[in-house]
Structure formats: structure tokens, C-alpha cells
Write a protein that holds these residues in place. Structure first.
Motif, short mmCIF file in Angstrom:
data_model
loop_
_atom_site.label_atom_id
_atom_site.label_comp_id
_atom_site.label_asym_id
_atom_site.label_seq_id
_atom_site.Cartn_x
_atom_site.Cartn_y
_atom_site.Cartn_z
N GLU A 228 -11.54 -4.34 -3.95
CA GLU A 228 -12.22 -3.20 -4.57
C GLU A 228 -13.08 -3.66 -5.76
O GLU A 228 -14.18 -3.17 -5.96
CB GLU A 228 -11.19 -2.18 -5.06
CG GLU A 228 -10.35 -1.57 -3.95
CD GLU A 228 -11.02 -0.38 -3.27
OE1 GLU A 228 -11.66 0.40 -3.98
OE2 GLU A 228 -10.91 -0.27 -2.03
N ALA B 243 0.85 -1.20 0.00
CA ALA B 243 0.00 0.00 0.00
C ALA B 243 0.88 1.25 0.00
O ALA B 243 0.63 2.20 -0.74
CB ALA B 243 -0.92 -0.01 1.22
N ASN C 170 -5.77 4.51 7.78
CA ASN C 170 -5.55 5.44 6.68
C ASN C 170 -6.50 6.63 6.72
O ASN C 170 -6.15 7.73 6.32
CB ASN C 170 -5.76 4.69 5.36
CG ASN C 170 -4.85 5.16 4.25
OD1 ASN C 170 -3.81 5.75 4.51
ND2 ASN C 170 -5.25 4.92 3.03
N GLU C 171 -7.71 6.36 7.22
CA GLU C 171 -8.77 7.36 7.10
C GLU C 171 -8.45 8.67 7.80
O GLU C 171 -8.65 9.74 7.25
CB GLU C 171 -10.09 6.80 7.62
CG GLU C 171 -10.94 6.25 6.49
CD GLU C 171 -12.03 5.30 6.98
OE1 GLU C 171 -12.28 5.25 8.21
OE2 GLU C 171 -12.61 4.61 6.13
N LEU D 258 -3.83 2.15 -0.87
CA LEU D 258 -4.52 1.02 -0.27
C LEU D 258 -5.48 0.36 -1.27
O LEU D 258 -5.56 -0.86 -1.36
CB LEU D 258 -5.29 1.53 0.95
CG LEU D 258 -5.71 0.54 2.00
CD1 LEU D 258 -4.53 -0.26 2.48
CD2 LEU D 258 -6.37 1.28 3.16
N ALA D 259 -6.18 1.17 -2.03
CA ALA D 259 -7.12 0.64 -3.02
C ALA D 259 -6.38 -0.16 -4.09
O ALA D 259 -6.87 -1.18 -4.56
CB ALA D 259 -7.91 1.79 -3.67
N TYR E 298 -7.21 -5.53 5.30
CA TYR E 298 -7.69 -4.38 4.52
C TYR E 298 -8.44 -3.39 5.42
O TYR E 298 -8.17 -2.18 5.39
CB TYR E 298 -8.60 -4.91 3.41
CG TYR E 298 -9.26 -3.86 2.56
CD1 TYR E 298 -8.51 -2.90 1.88
CD2 TYR E 298 -10.65 -3.83 2.40
CE1 TYR E 298 -9.12 -1.95 1.09
CE2 TYR E 298 -11.26 -2.89 1.61
CZ TYR E 298 -10.49 -1.95 0.95
OH TYR E 298 -11.09 -1.01 0.15
N LEU E 299 -9.36 -3.93 6.24
CA LEU E 299 -10.16 -3.05 7.11
C LEU E 299 -9.28 -2.33 8.13
O LEU E 299 -9.47 -1.14 8.39
CB LEU E 299 -11.26 -3.85 7.82
CG LEU E 299 -12.35 -4.43 6.90
CD1 LEU E 299 -13.30 -5.32 7.68
CD2 LEU E 299 -13.13 -3.30 6.20
N GLU F 126 -4.55 6.78 -2.02
CA GLU F 126 -5.20 5.73 -2.79
C GLU F 126 -4.39 4.43 -2.87
O GLU F 126 -4.82 3.47 -3.48
CB GLU F 126 -5.47 6.23 -4.21
CG GLU F 126 -6.47 7.38 -4.29
CD GLU F 126 -7.85 6.96 -3.83
OE1 GLU F 126 -8.33 5.90 -4.30
OE2 GLU F 126 -8.43 7.66 -2.98
N GLN G 6 -7.41 0.37 6.39
CA GLN G 6 -8.34 1.42 5.99
C GLN G 6 -8.66 2.36 7.16
O GLN G 6 -8.64 3.57 7.01
CB GLN G 6 -9.62 0.77 5.49
CG GLN G 6 -10.33 1.57 4.42
CD GLN G 6 -11.48 0.80 3.85
OE1 GLN G 6 -12.15 0.03 4.55
NE2 GLN G 6 -11.74 0.99 2.58
N ARG G 7 -8.91 1.76 8.32
CA ARG G 7 -9.18 2.58 9.52
C ARG G 7 -7.99 3.48 9.82
O ARG G 7 -8.13 4.67 10.10
CB ARG G 7 -9.44 1.68 10.73
CG ARG G 7 -10.86 1.16 10.83
CD ARG G 7 -11.13 0.57 12.21
NE ARG G 7 -10.29 -0.57 12.53
CZ ARG G 7 -10.55 -1.83 12.16
NH1 ARG G 7 -11.64 -2.10 11.47
NH2 ARG G 7 -9.73 -2.82 12.49
#
Ligand SMILES: Nc1nc2c(ncn2[C@@H]2O[C@H](COP(=O)(O)OP(=O)(O)OP(=O)(O)O)[C@@H](O)[C@H]2O)c(=O)[nH]1
Ligand SMILES: [Mg+2]
Ligand SMILES: [Zn+2]
Length: 362
Positions: free
Chosen positions: A286, A148, A331-332, A278-279, A324-325, A276, A328-329
């Protein structure tokens, strides 16, 4: 096209370091103002070593410079190994870095500690080599995190499984890693036997940076690519002893066939710095999510959830979804500092520099 600046002939010597006609054009106003383009090879508290083509002889040389004129309270804007710089060779008492060119790519991680500052690991690279030792059980979550980070840089990631001479099941590990690295080449190498080193060289031309845990074999691989012992390696250390941190600075090393590699100190942990990447790293998830019934599906037992279905039938491992989750947390909360914004800031700054250089032109 011709670039009628005073440095045109001499800077061609820099092409092995990644200097391009596009950069030459971008640099033209500063060349006219008497500045010399240079690539930062190593940064060292307030000073840095740069490589430049001597305006007189055209020969490449390394010059120690003062970087205080481009100091910045935000560490992301400070000079970093791999940056292109405008050097004032006539400055006294020593040459100075007068400006930094806008970066094409940059590996940025969240700074250590509680501060949310970003830290640039390497700039203007084409490929990020993620070194992972085969001598230990691969930590897939860690590799996903590195991927990522690498995607976010704007450069192409490539996973290098090192120390192949120490194991028999390298190809098993390779296929496991390929599964968690969609769209990424995974290579098996041994600096000891030379296995895979030529393939790596061919797969990653131009500017590359090596990142990974301490002891992964980054410096050994740098030496193998360079064909000489440029970086220090502790030969006696146990295969994967943690916390040795042999390399302490980020160093740009030229390669015999052209191109450069930036060797970096081992990373204990890498915090993501938004964006982005991570995506990209989880493009399989995704893609699945595009088939969920609801656009804003949270993939938590909503009806018609394609991600949930893939988890249920085992095509998407729960471990990967959790990873992933989790990322994501993380990263947010930092996502507001997007790469795009940083790049825009840098370009704006550059335009101001070019404008003021234009004013001092004779
Ligand atoms: N058998 C074997 N050992 C290797 C290989 N590559 C590296 N090593 C050994 O692994 C140890 C660590 O290698 P380094 O190249 O210093 O690792 P590094 O990733 O640069 O480590 P840091 O600088 O601390 O981040 C050294 O003792 C190397 O000799 C390899 O291909 N085969
Ligand atoms: Mg090292
Ligand atoms: Zn869903």
C-alpha cells in the motif's frame, strides 16, 4: 467518577475477564433493570456458559444460560465466545441471556461452504495470536491470510511460532515471517520447554484469542499460559498430522495473572470477510502504491508504477504480490458487508435495548 448501580461492587471481580469502567457505564441501564453482566466462555447450541460476579456474594461463578432470547438469523449477531452479555438470573426454568453488548473487536471469517455468511471466531479480544508450527515448512500465504483476518478484527495481531524445541532454525523462520508481517511482533515459543512463554504473556495482556491450523499447538500453548491442563491435547499424535481437530469448541480460559485466552478449533481454510484488514496486512505494498504516478494505478505495467519497480528490482517478492492480488479479488465481492456497517447495526440494536430497559425501570 462513580458508577452508582446495584452491581458496582460485585462486577469488579470481573475485571480480570476484561470488564472496564466504560463497559460498566454502558451497562448501567440494564443493571438497574436487574440484569447481570457476564462474559460468554463457551457457546453450545442454544445455550452457553457465562462467567459472572454473583450479585449476592460478589464471587465469580460460571452459569449455564439459555441464549434463545438473543437468537438471530444472521450468525454474526449470535452470541459468541468472548461476548459480553446481560443475563437474567431470575428467569425460569433457567437463566437467560437477554442482550449482547456491542463488540469492541471480533474475528470474523467467511462461513464454510458456498454461503457468504460470516462466522465469528472470538469477540472482544485485544490481541489475535496466530499460531504457526515450526515443525513444518511455514506457508507464508496462509500466514498472510491469517494476518489480514486478524487486522480486520480490530485487535492487534501477533504471530507465535510454536514447537521451537523441534527445530534448530527458528530464527531463520522468524525473520522470513517478519518480512511478510509488517508492524507485527513474531515470537518463537515452545510449550514443551517453556521457551518464550513468559515473553508471550508479557506481549499479550488482556484478552487474546489463538487461531491457526489444527495441530499448530494452540491448546498446548493455552495450557502453558494457564499453568494447568485446561484444554485437551493428544500427546501421542504425530507432530503435524493434518485433520485431527482435537479442539471442537471455542473456549475462554482465565489466566492466573489476569486476562483470558480464547482457544479455538483448528481452521482448515479461512475465507476473508471483507474490510480493511488486507490493507493493514500488506501495508508495504500500500505504501509503495502511494508513489505510483497514477492515483488509480492497477500496477500492471503502467508507466511510473512504484509497485512494478519494486517487483523488478526484487525488493517486493512476486509471491507476495500474487498473494495480495489473490486475497484482494476474494475480498472484493464481499466488501459491501463492511465491519463498520456491522458495528453500526449492533450499536443501533443496543440503543433499542437500553431504551426498552429504561421503560421497565421502577
Ligand atoms: N514438541 C512439541 N510438541 C508440541 C508443542 N506444542 C504442541 N505440541 C504437540 O502438537 C500436537 C498438537 O497440539 P495441540 O495443542 O492439540 O494443537 P491445536 O492447535 O490445539 O490443534 P486443534 O485443537 O486440532 O486445532 C500435540 O501432540 C502436542 O503435544 C511444543 O511446544 N513442542
Ligand atoms: Mg486445540
Ligand atoms: Zn502502480
Amino acid at each position: 467518577m462513580s458508577y452508582a448501580t446495584p452491581s458496582t461492587t460485585s462486577t469488579t471481580a470481573l475485571s480480570g475477564y476484561g470488564w472496564t469502567p466504560e463497559l460498566e457505564e454502558l451497562f448501567a441501564p440494564l443493571a438497574e433493570a436487574g440484569l447481570t453482566p457476564a462474559r460468554i466462555a463457551r457457546v453450545d447450541r442454544g445455550q452457553c456458559d457465562v462467567v459472572l460476579a454473583d450479585p449476592g456474594t460478589g464471587e465469580l461463578r460460571t452459569v449455564r444460560t439459555d441464549t434463545r432470547p438473543v437468537g438471530d438469523p444472521d450468525p454474526i449477531n449470535c452470541p459468541c465466545t468472548g461476548d459480553w452479555a446481560a443475563v437474567d438470573l431470575a428467569a425460569a426454568p433457567m437463566p437467560t441471556v437477554s442482550a449482547l453488548l456491542p463488540r469492541g473487536t471480533a474475528i470474523i471469517r467467511k462461513g464454510a461452504g458456498a454461503r457468504s455468511d460470516g462466522q465469528v471466531l472470538a469477540a472482544n479480544i485485544d490481541t489475535v495470536l496466530i499460531a504457526v508450527s515450526l515443525a513444518a515448512e511455514p506457508d507464508l500465504g496462509r500466514i498472510e491470510r491469517f494476518l489480514a483476518l486478524a487486522w480486520e478484527s480490530g485487535a492487534e495481531p501477533l504471530v507465535v511460532l510454536t514447537k521451537a524445541d523441534l527445530v534448530d532454525d527458528a530464527d531463520f523462520v522468524r525473520s522470513d515471517v517478519e518480512e511478510i508481517a509488517p508492524g507485527v511482533t513474531v515470537l518463537v515459543v515452545s510449550a514443551e520447554t517453556g521457551e518464550g512463554v513468559d515473553v508471550l504473556r508479557a506481549c499479550a495482556p488482556g484478552s487474546t484469542a489463538l487461531i491457526g491450523q489444527s495441530g499448530a499447538g494452540k491448546s498446548t500453548l493455552t495450557n502453558a499460559l494457564a499453568g494447568t491442563d485446561v484444554m485437551t491435547v493428544q500427546q501421542t499424535r504425530a507432530a503435524d498430522e493434518k485433520g485431527r481437530h482435537t479442539t471442537t469448541t471455542r473456549e475462554l480460559i482465565p489466566l492466573p495473572g489476569g486476562g483470558v485466552v480464547i482457544d479455538t478449533p483448528g481452521l482448515r481454510g479461512v475465507g476473508l470477510y471483507g474490510g480493511e484488514g488486507l490493507a493493514h496486512a500488506f501495508s508495504d505494498i500500500e505504501e509503495l502504491a502511494e508513489n505510483c504516478r497514477f492515483h488509480d494505478c492497477g500496477h500492471r505495467s503502467e508507466p511510473g508504477c512504484a509497485v512494478g519497480a519494486a517487483l523488478a528490482d526484487g525488493t517486493l517478492p512476486l509471491r507476495r504480490m500474487d498473494s495480495y492480488l489473490k486475497l484482494q479479488r476474494e475480498n472484493e465481492w464481499i466488501a459491501s458487508r463492511s465491519d463498520a456497517r456491522l458495528a453500526a447495526e449492533r450499536l443501533k440494536k443496543w440503543k433499542t435495548i437500553v431504551k426498552s430497559a429504561g421503560k421497565v425501570r421502577p
